[in-house]
Design a protein around this motif. Structure first.
Motif, PDB file in Angstrom:
ATOM      1  N   LEU A 184      -4.673   2.038  15.888  1.00 53.44           N
ATOM      2  CA  LEU A 184      -5.071   1.138  15.443  1.00 53.44           C
ATOM      3  C   LEU A 184      -6.046   0.963  14.218  1.00 53.44           C
ATOM      4  N   THR A 185      -6.414   1.807  13.998  1.00 57.27           N
ATOM      5  CA  THR A 185      -7.187   2.516  12.594  1.00 57.27           C
ATOM      6  C   THR A 185      -5.660   2.951  11.819  1.00 57.27           C
ATOM      7  N   LEU A 186      -4.758   3.472  11.817  1.00 54.06           N
ATOM      8  CA  LEU A 186      -3.258   3.458  11.089  1.00 54.06           C
ATOM      9  C   LEU A 186      -3.454   2.423  10.567  1.00 54.06           C
ATOM     10  N   PHE A 187      -3.542   0.935  11.370  1.00 56.95           N
ATOM     11  CA  PHE A 187      -2.650  -0.324  11.140  1.00 56.95           C
ATOM     12  C   PHE A 187      -3.861  -1.318   9.984  1.00 56.95           C
ATOM     13  N   ILE A 188      -5.652  -0.606  10.222  1.00 60.44           N
ATOM     14  CA  ILE A 188      -5.840  -0.868   9.370  1.00 60.44           C
ATOM     15  C   ILE A 188      -6.426  -0.655   8.570  1.00 60.44           C
ATOM     16  N   VAL A 189      -6.018   0.672   8.022  1.00 67.36           N
ATOM     17  CA  VAL A 189      -5.548   1.654   6.780  1.00 67.36           C
ATOM     18  C   VAL A 189      -4.752   0.578   5.866  1.00 67.36           C
TER      19      VAL A 189
END
Length: 214
Positions: A184-189
């Motif tokens: 999820l955080t990778l996708f946000i980045v």
């Protein structure tokens, strides 16, 4: 809001993670990585560098270690965020805590701040050890004001990661929550990289499936 209740939850969060040996493992791991980095730095310093290059080497080495700490603090933010409430639920402690005169908002605030304090405390001590160690090896002060600015600024994304992890944790197992948060955080980045350079009016241009999700 009862600040004394929040303080108790914060201290309880610190004690829980200390008893789980997570903080001890992080400390040992960080010292181990730092010792390896210092050994490599010392070897390069003694055999390949001239004195005029030593100062710049120290700052660069500190910058690399700062990047490593950033990545590691991101991972432990997920870990502490996921485990803080999830562990209470698994051990049936959560109903007991909420039976005391404390609101759910105060409980969650204490858990979030306690987790953030653990992460940023680890972050600060690791940076301090790195600055002292690299300075001793290179015999020059390895210090840049941007390091401290970065330390302050990184408290914001760490806080957000802890917050989102805390919301995800109660609905999945710890491992699944951790993996979910990484993706999820990778996708946000990736989404930030896609849209940060665009003006607001350009967001709707050339939309594809993944752009819409982003």
């Amino acid at each position: 809001m009862n600040l004394s209740a929040i303080k108790i939850i914060i201290l309880n969060t610190l004690n829980n993670e200390w008893r789980s040996k997570a903080v001890i493992f992080l400390s040992v791991f960080t010292v181990f990585v730092l010792l390896i980095a210092l050994a490599v730095l010392s070897f390069v310093n003694e055999h390949y560098l001239q004195e005029m290059q030593v100062e710049s080497l120290g700052v660069r080495a500190l910058g690399i270690f700062f990047l490593v700490i950033n990545i590691w603090s991101y991972l432990i933010s997920i870990y502490f965020g996921v485990s803080s409430v999830r562990t209470d639920a698994e051990y049936s402690v959560l109903p007991q805590i909420l039976s005391f005169p404390i609101s759910r908002g105060e409980y969650l605030t204490g858990r979030i701040l306690g987790s953030l304090l653990l992460v940023m405390g680890y972050y600060f001590i690791s940076l301090l050890l790195a600055i002292i160690s690299i300075s001793l090896v290179t015999k020059s002060l390895a210090l840049s004001p941007f390091i401290f600015i970065g330390f302050i600024m990184n408290s914001i994304p760490n806080f957000m990661v802890i917050l989102i992890s805390l919301l995800v944790g109660p609905y999945m197992g710890k491992l699944m929550s951790f993996i979910t948060m990484v993706f999820l955080t990778l996708f946000i980045v990736i989404s930030n990289g896609r849209f940060a350079s665009l003006a607001l009016g350009q967001y709707g241009e050339d939309l594809g499936f993944f752009s819409i999700i982003g």
